[in-house]
Design an enzyme around this catalytic site. Structure first.
Site, PDB file in Angstrom:
ATOM      1  N   HIS A  15       0.906  -1.212   0.045  1.00 45.94           N
ATOM      2  CA  HIS A  15       0.119  -0.141  -0.175  1.00 45.94           C
ATOM      3  C   HIS A  15       0.772   1.291  -0.007  1.00 45.94           C
ATOM      4  O   HIS A  15       0.595   2.306   0.325  1.00 45.94           O
ATOM      5  CB  HIS A  15      -1.032   0.015   1.158  1.00 45.94           C
ATOM      6  CG  HIS A  15      -2.307  -0.879   1.088  1.00 45.94           C
ATOM      7  ND1 HIS A  15      -1.791  -2.320   1.378  1.00 45.94           N
ATOM      8  CD2 HIS A  15      -3.210  -1.078   0.619  1.00 45.94           C
ATOM      9  CE1 HIS A  15      -2.927  -2.984   1.153  1.00 45.94           C
ATOM     10  NE2 HIS A  15      -3.932  -2.135   0.774  1.00 45.94           N
ATOM     11  N   ASP A  75       9.598  -6.340   1.673  1.00 48.83           N
ATOM     12  CA  ASP A  75       9.578  -5.754   2.889  1.00 48.83           C
ATOM     13  C   ASP A  75      10.967  -5.323   3.020  1.00 48.83           C
ATOM     14  O   ASP A  75      12.007  -5.818   2.699  1.00 48.83           O
ATOM     15  CB  ASP A  75       9.437  -6.752   4.059  1.00 48.83           C
ATOM     16  CG  ASP A  75       9.192  -6.231   5.362  1.00 48.83           C
ATOM     17  OD1 ASP A  75       8.004  -5.414   5.551  1.00 48.83           O
ATOM     18  OD2 ASP A  75       9.787  -6.430   6.458  1.00 48.83           O
ATOM     19  N   ARG A 187      16.457  -2.342  -3.511  1.00 50.99           N
ATOM     20  CA  ARG A 187      15.317  -3.147  -4.286  1.00 50.99           C
ATOM     21  C   ARG A 187      15.810  -3.543  -5.567  1.00 50.99           C
ATOM     22  O   ARG A 187      15.308  -4.556  -6.112  1.00 50.99           O
ATOM     23  CB  ARG A 187      14.107  -1.976  -4.617  1.00 50.99           C
ATOM     24  CG  ARG A 187      12.950  -2.376  -5.009  1.00 50.99           C
ATOM     25  CD  ARG A 187      11.699  -1.319  -4.446  1.00 50.99           C
ATOM     26  NE  ARG A 187      11.724  -1.155  -3.284  1.00 50.99           N
ATOM     27  CZ  ARG A 187      11.782  -0.261  -2.182  1.00 50.99           C
ATOM     28  NH1 ARG A 187      12.449   0.733  -2.846  1.00 50.99           N
ATOM     29  NH2 ARG A 187      11.624  -0.451  -1.047  1.00 50.99           N
TER      30      ARG A 187
HETATM   31  P1  ITT Z   1       4.029  -1.954   2.678  1.00 45.52           P
HETATM   32  O1  ITT Z   1       4.063  -3.058   3.570  1.00 45.52           O
HETATM   33  O2  ITT Z   1       2.366  -1.769   2.125  1.00 45.52           O
HETATM   34  O3  ITT Z   1       4.633  -2.410   1.422  1.00 45.52           O
HETATM   35  P2  ITT Z   1       5.230  -0.176   4.202  1.00 45.52           P
HETATM   36  O4  ITT Z   1       5.615   1.574   4.090  1.00 45.52           O
HETATM   37  O5  ITT Z   1       4.565  -0.760   5.269  1.00 45.52           O
HETATM   38  O6  ITT Z   1       4.481  -0.509   2.914  1.00 45.52           O
HETATM   39  P3  ITT Z   1       7.597  -1.756   4.897  1.00 45.52           P
HETATM   40  O7  ITT Z   1       6.724  -2.556   6.007  1.00 45.52           O
HETATM   41  O8  ITT Z   1       8.360  -2.512   4.155  1.00 45.52           O
HETATM   42  O9  ITT Z   1       6.533  -0.927   3.992  1.00 45.52           O
HETATM   43  O10 ITT Z   1       8.294  -0.528   5.592  1.00 45.52           O
HETATM   44  C1  ITT Z   1       9.654  -0.012   5.268  1.00 45.52           C
HETATM   45  C2  ITT Z   1       9.708   1.558   5.421  1.00 45.52           C
HETATM   46  O11 ITT Z   1      11.101   1.598   5.106  1.00 45.52           O
HETATM   47  C3  ITT Z   1       8.818   2.214   4.319  1.00 45.52           C
HETATM   48  O12 ITT Z   1       7.703   2.606   4.877  1.00 45.52           O
HETATM   49  C4  ITT Z   1       9.943   3.226   3.943  1.00 45.52           C
HETATM   50  O13 ITT Z   1       9.800   4.392   4.399  1.00 45.52           O
HETATM   51  C5  ITT Z   1      11.436   2.715   4.217  1.00 45.52           C
HETATM   52  N1  ITT Z   1      11.863   2.332   2.901  1.00 45.52           N
HETATM   53  C6  ITT Z   1      11.936   0.912   2.468  1.00 45.52           C
HETATM   54  N2  ITT Z   1      12.492   1.356   1.269  1.00 45.52           N
HETATM   55  C7  ITT Z   1      13.011   2.509   1.132  1.00 45.52           C
HETATM   56  C8  ITT Z   1      13.750   3.179   0.112  1.00 45.52           C
HETATM   57  O14 ITT Z   1      13.944   2.682  -1.032  1.00 45.52           O
HETATM   58  N3  ITT Z   1      13.944   4.612   0.211  1.00 45.52           N
HETATM   59  C9  ITT Z   1      13.397   5.281   1.309  1.00 45.52           C
HETATM   60  N4  ITT Z   1      12.870   4.486   2.454  1.00 45.52           N
HETATM   61  C10 ITT Z   1      12.745   2.978   2.237  1.00 45.52           C
END
Ligand code: ITT
Length: 202
Positions: A15, A75, A187
């Site tokens: 999301h 994640d 990623r």
């Molecule tokens: P979904 O679970 O719905 O995918 P989420 O935001 O809750 O969305 P996560 O649980 O994986 O996702 O949380 C990881 C957090 O880490 C995410 O909210 C981002 O703010 C941060 N994050 C992950 N990848 C990132 C990136 O490439 N650049 C900056 N921040 C990142």
């Protein structure tokens, strides 16, 4: 060996709009019809795992069961070495209910100042889970190392991008051209492994 995923629907179990748009970009050269769980009205499952792997699998397997379609989840999070890897799997939660990442960045800076940290090294992790409706799954992992920099800089990207400078660079992910970030990110590393094993370039 699992059958390749080609010319079929695939659901991104997320999301997070920033993440979904990066994933769509990483998969743009493949013959896939990509939807997200938000498009299908599938609620976010509770991420109560104790690792990136567990949480990725919870999201992908719940979504593939509900949609009866192969689903992928990511994640991810920022791990700060001087803070014993925090916020790590709690990266989204550190931003609070308003998903305020300036607040989260501030919290990281305050935590580092409090312990008078000299080491500002950190890394992003991305664990990608692919799940099929028959219960089969695969996990791929990517990582990018770098240094934290305050105050936050740059308006590109999302989440913690404005405070993270990848090793060998001077700009934060937030200042970089998005295509360039995508080419070196955690990623990208995870998606490369996934596409090499399971996708066919179209
Ligand atoms: P979904 O679970 O719905 O995918 P989420 O935001 O809750 O969305 P996560 O649980 O994986 O996702 O949380 C990881 C957090 O880490 C995410 O909210 C981002 O703010 C941060 N994050 C992950 N990848 C990132 C990136 O490439 N650049 C900056 N921040 C990142």
């Amino acid at each position: 060996m699992k059958k390749k995923i080609n010319n079929e629907d695939i659901i991104i179990a997320s999301h997070n709009e920033g993440k979904v748009s990066e994933i769509k970009d990483l998969l743009k050269n493949y013959d896939l019809k990509i939807l997200s769980s938000s498009d299908l009205g599938i609620d976010e499952p509770e991420e109560n795992g104790s690792s990136f792997e567990e949480n990725a699998l919870i999201k992908a397997s719940t979504t593939s069961m509900l949609s009866k379609t192969v689903s992928i989840s990511d994640d991810s999070g920022l791990c700060v070495n001087a803070l014993d890897g925090e916020p790590g799997i709690y990266s989204a939660r550190w931003a609070g209910p308003k998903k305020d990442f300036l607040y989260a960045a501030n919290k990281i800076q305050e935590s580092l100042l409090k312990i008078e940290a000299i080491d500002y090294s950190a890394y992003f992790i991305c664990v990608l889970a692919v799940s099929w409706p028959d219960g089969d799954y695969r996990i791929y992992k990517g990582r990018v190392d770098g240094t934290l920099s305050f105050p936050p800089r740059g308006k590109n990207g999302f989440g913690y991008d404005p405070i993270f400078i990848p090793l060998g660079h001077e700009s934060t992910f937030g200042e970089m051209d998005p295509q360039f970030k995508h080419s070196i990110s955690h990623r990208n590393h995870a998606f490369k492994l996934f596409s090499k094993e399971l996708l066919i370039e179209g």
